[in-house]
Write a protein that holds these residues in place. Structure first.
Motif, PDB file in Angstrom:
ATOM      1  N   GLY A   1       0.925  -1.209   0.080  1.00 26.31           N
ATOM      2  CA  GLY A   1       0.093   0.181   0.179  1.00 26.31           C
ATOM      3  C   GLY A   1       0.897   1.221   0.011  1.00 26.31           C
ATOM      4  N   GLU A   2       0.439   2.409  -0.120  1.00 34.36           N
ATOM      5  CA  GLU A   2       1.001   3.545  -0.050  1.00 34.36           C
ATOM      6  C   GLU A   2       1.558   3.932   1.384  1.00 34.36           C
ATOM      7  N   GLY A   3       2.824   3.733   1.719  1.00 32.95           N
ATOM      8  CA  GLY A   3       3.269   4.248   3.092  1.00 32.95           C
ATOM      9  C   GLY A   3       3.456   2.961   3.937  1.00 32.95           C
ATOM     10  N   VAL A   4       2.436   1.984   3.827  1.00 32.36           N
ATOM     11  CA  VAL A   4       2.117   0.833   4.812  1.00 32.36           C
ATOM     12  C   VAL A   4       1.708  -0.355   3.704  1.00 32.36           C
ATOM     13  N   SER A   5       2.039  -1.757   3.968  1.00 34.10           N
ATOM     14  CA  SER A   5       1.509  -2.757   3.412  1.00 34.10           C
ATOM     15  C   SER A   5       0.321  -3.144   4.498  1.00 34.10           C
ATOM     16  N   PHE A   6      -0.398  -4.235   3.988  1.00 27.77           N
ATOM     17  CA  PHE A   6      -1.584  -4.733   4.752  1.00 27.77           C
ATOM     18  C   PHE A   6      -1.673  -6.076   4.736  1.00 27.77           C
ATOM     19  N   MET A   7      -1.925  -6.614   5.921  1.00 23.26           N
ATOM     20  CA  MET A   7      -2.044  -8.256   5.903  1.00 23.26           C
ATOM     21  C   MET A   7      -3.311  -8.609   6.484  1.00 23.26           C
ATOM     22  N   ALA A   8      -3.681 -10.028   6.222  1.00 26.86           N
ATOM     23  CA  ALA A   8      -4.700 -10.459   6.655  1.00 26.86           C
ATOM     24  C   ALA A   8      -4.568 -12.085   6.807  1.00 26.86           C
ATOM     25  N   PHE A   9      -5.412 -12.810   7.448  1.00 23.08           N
ATOM     26  CA  PHE A   9      -4.698 -14.277   7.696  1.00 23.08           C
ATOM     27  C   PHE A   9      -6.092 -15.032   7.481  1.00 23.08           C
ATOM     28  N   LEU A  10      -5.734 -16.279   6.876  1.00 25.24           N
ATOM     29  CA  LEU A  10      -6.775 -17.214   6.441  1.00 25.24           C
ATOM     30  C   LEU A  10      -7.405 -17.880   7.748  1.00 25.24           C
ATOM     31  N   THR A  11      -8.718 -18.245   7.692  1.00 28.05           N
ATOM     32  CA  THR A  11      -9.614 -18.860   8.828  1.00 28.05           C
ATOM     33  C   THR A  11     -10.079 -20.154   8.253  1.00 28.05           C
ATOM     34  N   CYS A  12     -10.417 -20.959   8.865  1.00 25.98           N
ATOM     35  CA  CYS A  12     -11.304 -22.326   8.626  1.00 25.98           C
ATOM     36  C   CYS A  12     -12.062 -22.554   9.353  1.00 25.98           C
ATOM     37  N   ALA A  13     -12.750 -23.970   9.212  1.00 25.98           N
ATOM     38  CA  ALA A  13     -13.805 -24.289  10.391  1.00 25.98           C
ATOM     39  C   ALA A  13     -12.997 -24.613  11.780  1.00 25.98           C
ATOM     40  N   PRO A  14     -13.733 -24.221  12.853  1.00 23.74           N
ATOM     41  CA  PRO A  14     -13.008 -24.488  14.160  1.00 23.74           C
ATOM     42  C   PRO A  14     -12.874 -25.637  14.601  1.00 23.74           C
TER      43      PRO A  14
END
Length: 196
Positions: free
Chosen positions: A135-148
């Motif tokens: 991104g501009e000035g900072v990168s972004f992250m997210a993480f995967l989810t699954c059935a619990p």
């Protein structure tokens, strides 16, 4: 949906789990409570090495999300995530010491939902399977989810973060997408603890 986690491990603990990595290794601050839109440490692959850097948790959301960041990758077939999942260089490891889910029902005494924490009994540090984007000035992250699994499902029956076994780090970071997304499985119940 996980919207709170913690990363309080030392650099030495990170080296034990992840091996050699580049970036500022002299000191990693303690992140007692990481919420969406906050910076958090992430390890991403840069060829043969890992790079430690801070990224903001949550991809900028589509218009339908009304500006809220999208923090959890649930639908692995969604075009919103597919481009990042298809490119191994856009996958990352999100270091974690514990994560939280909120109770469904409020506490009768306080009228508020309670935070329930989860960690691994045999490992003080572990990682979520993540993806990132610049991104501009900072990168972004997210993480995967699954059935619990049944431990997390007792509190949050819809999903849990994808926790990687140490032996799966290379597969997540480098394998073709078809092989990498097979790791989106519930972590074994026997190794998980739940506490307030």
């Amino acid at each position: 949906m996980c919207n709170l986690y913690s990363m309080t491990a030392s650099v030495d603990a990170m080296k034990q789990l992840f091996g050699r990595f580049e970036g500022d290794r002299s000191n990693v601050q303690s992140y007692a409570e990481i919420y969406p839109k906050r910076l958090a440490p992430v390890l991403r692959s840069t060829g043969d090495t890992l790079l430690l850097e801070e990224m903001e948790w949550g991809f900028p959301g589509p218009q339908a999300a009304k500006g809220r960041p999208v923090t959890n990758v649930r639908n692995l077939a969604s075009p919103f995530w597919r481009s990042a999942l298809n490119m191994p260089e856009r996958r990352c490891l999100v270091p974690v010491t514990k994560f939280s889910e909120w109770t469904a029902e409020p506490d009768p005494e306080t009228g508020r939902k309670r935070k329930i924490w989860f960690d691994l009994a045999d490992r003080p540090l572990f990682s979520f399977a993540g993806i990132w984007r610049p991104g501009e000035g900072v990168s972004f992250m997210a993480f995967l989810t699954c059935a619990p699994n049944s431990v997390v499902g007792a509190i949050h029956p819809k999903a849990m973060p994808v926790i990687l076994h140490q032996a799966d780090h290379e597969t997540w970071l480098r394998a073709p997408v078809e092989e990498a997304i097979k790791l989106a499985q519930p972590y074994p119940d026997t190794n998980m603890r739940m506490f307030e």
